[in-house]
Design a protein around this motif. Structure first.
Motif, PDB file in Angstrom:
ATOM      1  N   GLU A  39      27.845  92.503  20.523  1.00  0.00           N
ATOM      2  CA  GLU A  39      29.168  92.848  19.990  1.00  0.00           C
ATOM      3  C   GLU A  39      30.115  93.028  21.161  1.00  0.00           C
ATOM      4  OE1 GLU A  39      31.181  96.057  16.886  1.00  0.00           O
ATOM      5  OE2 GLU A  39      29.012  96.050  17.242  1.00  0.00           O
ATOM      6  N   LEU A  40      30.975  92.064  21.376  1.00  0.00           N
ATOM      7  CA  LEU A  40      31.760  91.978  22.604  1.00  0.00           C
ATOM      8  C   LEU A  40      32.595  93.225  22.907  1.00  0.00           C
ATOM      9  CD1 LEU A  40      32.076  89.833  24.820  1.00  0.00           C
ATOM     10  CD2 LEU A  40      34.135  89.045  23.663  1.00  0.00           C
ATOM     11  N   PRO A  41      33.318  93.812  21.949  1.00  0.00           N
ATOM     12  CA  PRO A  41      34.162  94.958  22.297  1.00  0.00           C
ATOM     13  C   PRO A  41      33.382  96.204  22.718  1.00  0.00           C
ATOM     14  CG  PRO A  41      34.892  93.943  20.253  1.00  0.00           C
ATOM     15  CD  PRO A  41      33.549  93.375  20.569  1.00  0.00           C
ATOM     16  N   ARG A  87      35.670  97.358  29.199  1.00  0.00           N
ATOM     17  CA  ARG A  87      36.742  96.368  29.344  1.00  0.00           C
ATOM     18  C   ARG A  87      36.798  95.800  30.761  1.00  0.00           C
ATOM     19  NH1 ARG A  87      42.616  96.004  26.652  1.00  0.00           N
ATOM     20  NH2 ARG A  87      43.547  94.483  28.066  1.00  0.00           N
ATOM     21  N   LYS A  88      36.536  96.620  31.772  1.00  0.00           N
ATOM     22  CA  LYS A  88      36.565  96.126  33.152  1.00  0.00           C
ATOM     23  C   LYS A  88      35.496  95.058  33.369  1.00  0.00           C
ATOM     24  CE  LYS A  88      38.448 100.339  35.252  1.00  0.00           C
ATOM     25  NZ  LYS A  88      38.203 101.439  36.217  1.00  0.00           N
ATOM     26  N   VAL A  89      34.352  95.250  32.744  1.00  0.00           N
ATOM     27  CA  VAL A  89      33.271  94.255  32.845  1.00  0.00           C
ATOM     28  C   VAL A  89      33.701  92.953  32.174  1.00  0.00           C
ATOM     29  CG1 VAL A  89      30.901  93.711  32.170  1.00  0.00           C
ATOM     30  CG2 VAL A  89      31.478  96.009  32.960  1.00  0.00           C
ATOM     31  N   LEU A  90      34.312  93.074  30.998  1.00  0.00           N
ATOM     32  CA  LEU A  90      34.754  91.878  30.275  1.00  0.00           C
ATOM     33  C   LEU A  90      35.810  91.104  31.058  1.00  0.00           C
ATOM     34  CD1 LEU A  90      35.008  93.304  26.635  1.00  0.00           C
ATOM     35  CD2 LEU A  90      33.201  91.872  27.584  1.00  0.00           C
ATOM     36  N   GLU A  91      36.707  91.830  31.722  1.00  0.00           N
ATOM     37  CA  GLU A  91      37.778  91.160  32.464  1.00  0.00           C
ATOM     38  C   GLU A  91      37.238  90.346  33.632  1.00  0.00           C
ATOM     39  OE1 GLU A  91      41.267  91.058  31.663  1.00  0.00           O
ATOM     40  OE2 GLU A  91      40.207  91.603  29.847  1.00  0.00           O
ATOM     41  N   LEU A  99      34.909  88.379  33.493  1.00  0.00           N
ATOM     42  CA  LEU A  99      34.496  87.070  32.972  1.00  0.00           C
ATOM     43  C   LEU A  99      35.616  86.041  33.034  1.00  0.00           C
ATOM     44  CD1 LEU A  99      32.565  88.223  29.774  1.00  0.00           C
ATOM     45  CD2 LEU A  99      31.555  87.252  31.839  1.00  0.00           C
ATOM     46  N   ARG A 100      36.845  86.487  33.233  1.00  0.00           N
ATOM     47  CA  ARG A 100      37.974  85.561  33.172  1.00  0.00           C
ATOM     48  C   ARG A 100      37.880  84.476  34.241  1.00  0.00           C
ATOM     49  NH1 ARG A 100      43.036  89.631  32.752  1.00  0.00           N
ATOM     50  NH2 ARG A 100      44.081  87.783  33.605  1.00  0.00           N
ATOM     51  N   ARG A 129      40.359  96.223  22.662  1.00  0.00           N
ATOM     52  CA  ARG A 129      39.406  96.238  23.776  1.00  0.00           C
ATOM     53  C   ARG A 129      39.275  94.863  24.426  1.00  0.00           C
ATOM     54  NH1 ARG A 129      34.387  99.719  21.106  1.00  0.00           N
ATOM     55  NH2 ARG A 129      35.619 101.569  20.545  1.00  0.00           N
ATOM     56  N   LEU A 130      39.692  93.827  23.701  1.00  0.00           N
ATOM     57  CA  LEU A 130      39.660  92.464  24.241  1.00  0.00           C
ATOM     58  C   LEU A 130      41.088  92.041  24.573  1.00  0.00           C
ATOM     59  CD1 LEU A 130      37.183  90.784  21.733  1.00  0.00           C
ATOM     60  CD2 LEU A 130      36.666  91.980  23.859  1.00  0.00           C
ATOM     61  N   SER A 131      41.330  91.688  25.814  1.00  0.00           N
ATOM     62  CA  SER A 131      42.672  91.307  26.233  1.00  0.00           C
ATOM     63  C   SER A 131      43.005  89.892  25.769  1.00  0.00           C
ATOM     64  CB  SER A 131      42.800  91.393  27.752  1.00  0.00           C
ATOM     65  OG  SER A 131      42.040  90.370  28.382  1.00  0.00           O
ATOM     66  N   GLY A 132      44.292  89.607  25.657  1.00  0.00           N
ATOM     67  CA  GLY A 132      44.732  88.265  25.287  1.00  0.00           C
ATOM     68  C   GLY A 132      44.276  87.207  26.278  1.00  0.00           C
ATOM     69  N   PRO A 133      44.416  87.444  27.601  1.00  0.00           N
ATOM     70  CA  PRO A 133      43.952  86.452  28.572  1.00  0.00           C
ATOM     71  C   PRO A 133      42.463  86.138  28.466  1.00  0.00           C
ATOM     72  CG  PRO A 133      45.468  87.970  29.630  1.00  0.00           C
ATOM     73  CD  PRO A 133      45.204  88.516  28.255  1.00  0.00           C
ATOM     74  N   LEU A 134      41.653  87.134  28.117  1.00  0.00           N
ATOM     75  CA  LEU A 134      40.226  86.861  27.943  1.00  0.00           C
ATOM     76  C   LEU A 134      39.992  86.006  26.704  1.00  0.00           C
ATOM     77  CD1 LEU A 134      37.223  87.259  28.649  1.00  0.00           C
ATOM     78  CD2 LEU A 134      37.282  89.391  27.338  1.00  0.00           C
ATOM     79  N   LEU A 135      40.638  86.354  25.586  1.00  0.00           N
ATOM     80  CA  LEU A 135      40.460  85.588  24.353  1.00  0.00           C
ATOM     81  C   LEU A 135      40.969  84.158  24.507  1.00  0.00           C
ATOM     82  CD1 LEU A 135      41.467  88.261  21.665  1.00  0.00           C
ATOM     83  CD2 LEU A 135      39.183  87.385  22.161  1.00  0.00           C
ATOM     84  N   ASP A 136      41.998  83.971  25.340  1.00  0.00           N
ATOM     85  CA  ASP A 136      42.519  82.626  25.579  1.00  0.00           C
ATOM     86  C   ASP A 136      41.461  81.699  26.164  1.00  0.00           C
ATOM     87  OD1 ASP A 136      45.009  82.985  24.566  1.00  0.00           O
ATOM     88  OD2 ASP A 136      46.033  83.195  26.492  1.00  0.00           O
TER      89      ASP A 136
END
Length: 207
Positions: A1-3, A7-11, A13-14, A71-78
């Motif tokens: 479950e991504l969120p 958030r810092k870890v997810l970012e 991945l960009r 919790r998911l930023s727009g740039p990541l979802l893009d």
């Protein structure tokens, strides 16, 4: 479950999702490593998972659902090429297959043909797949009909997609056209590519 990830870890991945490489800086040392991978992730419409459900009431407040989505930023979802909203199965027939489903072997043969098309397209290039097309190369490899161009203009005018998301949609449409044995991207190919992204965006607004 991504969120549920920090958030810092997810970012972080960009960069690898965009470039296929990861740059690491530690004190006076810098290193870059290949990091090309396929990321598949899921999330619920809200923390409890039932927002928008016709079968069970959601226990989340609107604020809690919004914080969860944020919790998911727009740039990541893009950077996700395909975003699909999956509705809950019906109570009557949760395992009933769709009558329109194709046999796996039929799909496999079409995928092989599309991969062969891409191999011929990029035989003089370092890249192998449509996903590797750079933004500056889109006009060379992604020829559009006039109707498809008009569709892009309409999407841009509505401000529904960022430039990065639009470029990724065009590359997805290129692959859909390859699967359809079409040299030129038709409006229906582009519409299908947009549908993968805009349907998910609408589902978040609904919840």
């Amino acid at each position: 479950e991504l969120p549920e990830f920090d958030r810092k870890v997810l970012e972080t991945l960009r960069e690898p999702l965009e470039r296929g490489r990861i740059h690491i800086a530690r004190a006076a040392r810098h290193a870059e490593f290949p990091a090309e991978f396929q990321l598949i992730a899921t999330m619920n419409p809200c923390p409890c998972g039932f927002r928008g459900s016709m079968q069970q009431a959601c226990s989340c407040t609107p604020g809690a659902a919004q914080r969860y989505a944020n919790r998911l930023s727009g740039p990541l979802l893009d950077r996700f090429d395909l975003q699909c909203f999956i509705s809950e199965p019906s109570i009557e027939s949760p395992y009933q297959p769709s009558p329109a489903m194709e046999p796996t072997q039929t799909i496999r043969q079409r995928v092989i043909r599309a991969r062969n098309v891409q191999s011929r397209r990029f035989k003089h290039e370092d890249q192998l797949l449509n996903a590797h097309i750079q933004a500056a190369e889109l006009t060379n490899y992604c020829k559009l009909t006039d109707q498809a161009k008009t569709m892009i203009e309409d999407i841009l005018a509505q401000g529904r997609l960022s430039q990065r998301a639009l470029s990724r949609c065009v590359k997805v449409a290129r692959t859909i056209a390859d699967l359809d044995d079409s040299d030129i991207i038709q409006h229906q190919h582009l519409a299908e590519a947009f549908q993968f992204r805009l349907t998910a965006a609408r589902s978040q607004q609904l919840v």
